[in-house]
Design a protein around this motif. Sequence first.
Motif, short mmCIF file in Angstrom:
data_model
loop_
_atom_site.label_atom_id
_atom_site.label_comp_id
_atom_site.label_asym_id
_atom_site.label_seq_id
_atom_site.Cartn_x
_atom_site.Cartn_y
_atom_site.Cartn_z
N TYR A 1 0.86 -1.18 0.00
CA TYR A 1 0.00 0.00 0.00
C TYR A 1 0.89 1.23 0.00
CZ TYR A 1 -4.05 -2.79 1.51
OH TYR A 1 -5.07 -3.69 1.60
N PRO A 2 0.41 2.35 -0.52
CA PRO A 2 1.20 3.58 -0.43
C PRO A 2 1.41 3.98 1.03
CG PRO A 2 -0.67 3.85 -1.94
CD PRO A 2 -0.84 2.53 -1.24
N ASP A 3 2.54 4.53 1.31
CA ASP A 3 2.86 5.10 2.63
C ASP A 3 2.88 4.10 3.77
OD1 ASP A 3 3.07 7.67 1.46
OD2 ASP A 3 0.89 7.92 1.61
N MET A 4 3.15 2.85 3.48
CA MET A 4 3.35 1.88 4.55
C MET A 4 4.25 0.75 4.05
SD MET A 4 -0.29 -0.15 5.01
CE MET A 4 0.25 -1.60 5.87
N PRO A 5 4.99 0.12 4.95
CA PRO A 5 5.87 -0.96 4.53
C PRO A 5 5.07 -2.12 3.95
CG PRO A 5 6.13 -0.49 6.89
CD PRO A 5 5.03 0.36 6.38
#
Length: 92
Positions: free
Chosen positions: A47-51
């Motif tokens: 997902y965007p903005d998460m590992p």
Amino acid sequence: MCPQSSEAADTGSDQALCQRLWEDHREAVMASQPRMIAFAKDAVLTYPDMPPLRGREPIQAHLVKMFAGLKVVKTGFKIERCEVVGPASCRA
């Protein structure tokens, strides 16, 4: 050894498999039952903005939290391309 994607064949049965998996995915989303969604043991969900989430159990645990308290009333998927790589023994 399993073939690389350049060696993959796009057959009618592969298309049917992809269609069935997406339909099962949609049913699981509509029922708010993320544990019903098929993931390989070594799947990676990004997902965007998460590992990245790595592995079936961490992915499903994340989705259980995400679905908690939600009621999905509408969803839609469009399959533009489907590619299944390797013989059935490589897809397990």
